[in-house]
Write a protein that holds these residues in place. Sequence first.
Motif, PDB file in Angstrom:
ATOM      1  N   LEU A  14       7.137  -0.993  -9.823  1.00 31.07           N
ATOM      2  CA  LEU A  14       6.788  -2.316  -9.318  1.00 31.07           C
ATOM      3  C   LEU A  14       5.887  -3.065 -10.303  1.00 31.07           C
ATOM      4  O   LEU A  14       6.016  -4.285 -10.475  1.00 31.07           O
ATOM      5  N   ALA A  15       4.989  -2.342 -10.965  1.00 35.57           N
ATOM      6  CA  ALA A  15       4.093  -2.987 -11.933  1.00 35.57           C
ATOM      7  C   ALA A  15       4.877  -3.603 -13.085  1.00 35.57           C
ATOM      8  O   ALA A  15       4.453  -4.627 -13.651  1.00 35.57           O
ATOM      9  N   LYS A  16       6.016  -3.011 -13.430  1.00 41.41           N
ATOM     10  CA  LYS A  16       6.858  -3.571 -14.494  1.00 41.41           C
ATOM     11  C   LYS A  16       7.340  -4.974 -14.121  1.00 41.41           C
ATOM     12  O   LYS A  16       7.689  -5.770 -14.993  1.00 41.41           O
ATOM     13  N   HIS A  17       7.362  -5.264 -12.820  1.00 37.74           N
ATOM     14  CA  HIS A  17       7.779  -6.588 -12.337  1.00 37.74           C
ATOM     15  C   HIS A  17       6.585  -7.378 -11.790  1.00 37.74           C
ATOM     16  O   HIS A  17       6.768  -8.343 -11.040  1.00 37.74           O
ATOM     17  N   HIS A  18       5.378  -6.930 -12.138  1.00 38.57           N
ATOM     18  CA  HIS A  18       4.145  -7.627 -11.750  1.00 38.57           C
ATOM     19  C   HIS A  18       3.971  -7.703 -10.227  1.00 38.57           C
ATOM     20  O   HIS A  18       3.440  -8.677  -9.704  1.00 38.57           O
TER      21      HIS A  18
ATOM     22  N   VAL B 187       0.855  -1.185   0.000  1.00 47.07           N
ATOM     23  CA  VAL B 187       0.000   0.000   0.000  1.00 47.07           C
ATOM     24  C   VAL B 187       0.887   1.228   0.000  1.00 47.07           C
ATOM     25  O   VAL B 187       1.770   1.374   0.855  1.00 47.07           O
ATOM     26  N   ILE B 188       0.664   2.119  -0.954  1.00 45.12           N
ATOM     27  CA  ILE B 188       1.417   3.364  -1.065  1.00 45.12           C
ATOM     28  C   ILE B 188       0.481   4.506  -0.701  1.00 45.12           C
ATOM     29  O   ILE B 188      -0.524   4.730  -1.375  1.00 45.12           O
ATOM     30  N   VAL B 189       0.795   5.205   0.376  1.00 43.49           N
ATOM     31  CA  VAL B 189      -0.012   6.335   0.822  1.00 43.49           C
ATOM     32  C   VAL B 189       0.562   7.598   0.194  1.00 43.49           C
ATOM     33  O   VAL B 189       1.634   8.065   0.561  1.00 43.49           O
ATOM     34  N   GLY B 190      -0.144   8.133  -0.784  1.00 44.08           N
ATOM     35  CA  GLY B 190       0.315   9.311  -1.508  1.00 44.08           C
ATOM     36  C   GLY B 190       0.416   9.010  -2.991  1.00 44.08           C
ATOM     37  O   GLY B 190       1.303   8.269  -3.416  1.00 44.08           O
ATOM     38  N   GLY B 191      -0.493   9.580  -3.771  1.00 43.40           N
ATOM     39  CA  GLY B 191      -0.519   9.324  -5.200  1.00 43.40           C
ATOM     40  C   GLY B 191       0.065  10.453  -6.015  1.00 43.40           C
ATOM     41  O   GLY B 191      -0.349  10.670  -7.162  1.00 43.40           O
ATOM     42  N   GLY B 192       1.052  11.164  -5.444  1.00 39.83           N
ATOM     43  CA  GLY B 192       1.788  12.161  -6.210  1.00 39.83           C
ATOM     44  C   GLY B 192       2.821  11.481  -7.093  1.00 39.83           C
ATOM     45  O   GLY B 192       2.859  10.247  -7.196  1.00 39.83           O
ATOM     46  N   PRO B 193       3.697  12.246  -7.743  1.00 38.15           N
ATOM     47  CA  PRO B 193       4.660  11.651  -8.669  1.00 38.15           C
ATOM     48  C   PRO B 193       5.546  10.580  -8.054  1.00 38.15           C
ATOM     49  O   PRO B 193       5.789   9.545  -8.685  1.00 38.15           O
ATOM     50  N   VAL B 194       6.021  10.767  -6.824  1.00 37.95           N
ATOM     51  CA  VAL B 194       6.909   9.766  -6.215  1.00 37.95           C
ATOM     52  C   VAL B 194       6.151   8.467  -5.973  1.00 37.95           C
ATOM     53  O   VAL B 194       6.639   7.372  -6.290  1.00 37.95           O
ATOM     54  N   GLY B 195       4.935   8.556  -5.430  1.00 36.60           N
ATOM     55  CA  GLY B 195       4.143   7.358  -5.210  1.00 36.60           C
ATOM     56  C   GLY B 195       3.764   6.674  -6.505  1.00 36.60           C
ATOM     57  O   GLY B 195       3.823   5.436  -6.619  1.00 36.60           O
ATOM     58  N   MET B 196       3.393   7.455  -7.528  1.00 35.63           N
ATOM     59  CA  MET B 196       3.017   6.859  -8.812  1.00 35.63           C
ATOM     60  C   MET B 196       4.215   6.192  -9.482  1.00 35.63           C
ATOM     61  O   MET B 196       4.082   5.106 -10.058  1.00 35.63           O
ATOM     62  N   VAL B 197       5.384   6.823  -9.415  1.00 30.25           N
ATOM     63  CA  VAL B 197       6.579   6.220 -10.026  1.00 30.25           C
ATOM     64  C   VAL B 197       6.915   4.901  -9.349  1.00 30.25           C
ATOM     65  O   VAL B 197       7.234   3.905 -10.019  1.00 30.25           O
ATOM     66  N   LEU B 198       6.833   4.853  -8.012  1.00 30.48           N
ATOM     67  CA  LEU B 198       7.098   3.603  -7.312  1.00 30.48           C
ATOM     68  C   LEU B 198       6.123   2.523  -7.760  1.00 30.48           C
ATOM     69  O   LEU B 198       6.530   1.382  -8.049  1.00 30.48           O
TER      70      LEU B 198
END
Length: 387
Positions: free
Chosen positions: A23-27, A8-19
């Motif tokens: 991770l999605a690139k590695h499923h 769970v990533i709290v914060g959907g700004g650029p840093v949270g979205m990039v993380l």
Amino acid sequence: MASSENIVIVGGGPVGMVLSLLLAKHHVPTTLLEVRKQGASNQDTRALALSYGTRRIFEKLGIWQSLSANATAINTIHVSQKGSLGRSVLQASDYEQEALGYVLSYGALCTVLNAELQRFSDIQLIDEAQAEAINYDAIRATISYRRHGEVFQLNSSLAVLADGGRSLEEAAGLKRETKEYGHDALITKVSAELPHYNIAYERFTSDGPMALLPNGERDFSLVWTGKKASITPLLDLSDAEFLAQFHTQFGDRVGRFLSVEKRVTFPLRLSQLQEAATPHLVVIGNAAQTMHPVAGQGFNVGLRDAELLAQQIVHTTTPLGSEEMLAAYRASRKTDTQHGLLFTDFLVNIFSNDILGFAKLRSAGLGLFDIAKPVKRYLVRKMSFGK
């Protein structure tokens, strides 16, 4: 209502979205909690200074081509001190880089990142979600959030706090060391009589540093910092009075200043969370450390946090969110973060000091720096890629 998620990533700004995208690139599945409605930041015109290393991160995500259409390259950085002949120039061509950095609006970046999120089924974005508490123990983290008047809980092996340091650190039992500069930053956009030729200017005055960054075909983004007592009155000046006063401080390098957009100020501080064992909870970006904007390091350090954390998550051989895993992540980021904090603090202290004789020493130092090629090369690499 309770549910169970992986990360769970709290914060959907650029840093949270990039993380989340890394991770999605590695499923690796993630849930993003964002307090604003999705897309609300897409019209934000604030300027971001991106390092060349940050471009590499965006290339890794496959989004740089989409971003580059709205990004202005910084090919040269001109550093000077008001009232002296000392100056130094950094040029991308001297360091085999296409650019030393780029200027991009926050909204343009968020537009591309938000669109990219939609491509991955491993990413769940919950917008208009106000996180209210984070608790953790030896087994998991529990995140409580409110959405549309209803309270929800998520249990996770790893909670990532990337909310920019807004409110949750105390709720999570974290402690912050803060140094107040007593300075404010004024940000705005100005147009000038002469083209910028992709040159960024760092101008040091007795009140504090100012940065003028090329942004668009002929415009500049301005970050003017100084003592609160000298910055606050700038908000009350007419556009003509403001531009005249700014010209007096900056000089004639780009001719007269022709127009200025809305001016906003905010207080400046240096802060960092105290290191502590927080199993199943990690803090990244401005939530972990806040720097003076003098060298444009803070946002780029935050993205390197996201990149290194994603690598740690993907390649860890220890349980996700364990103390061992998070200790390894913190160790991987310690040098870069500390150097960034120390470097920006050093610049502010050395160039805002009015002790008799300091101005001549600073002028001489800038002149020596301009011919010290190994030192310049080290600094460019540090600003571009971190450690």
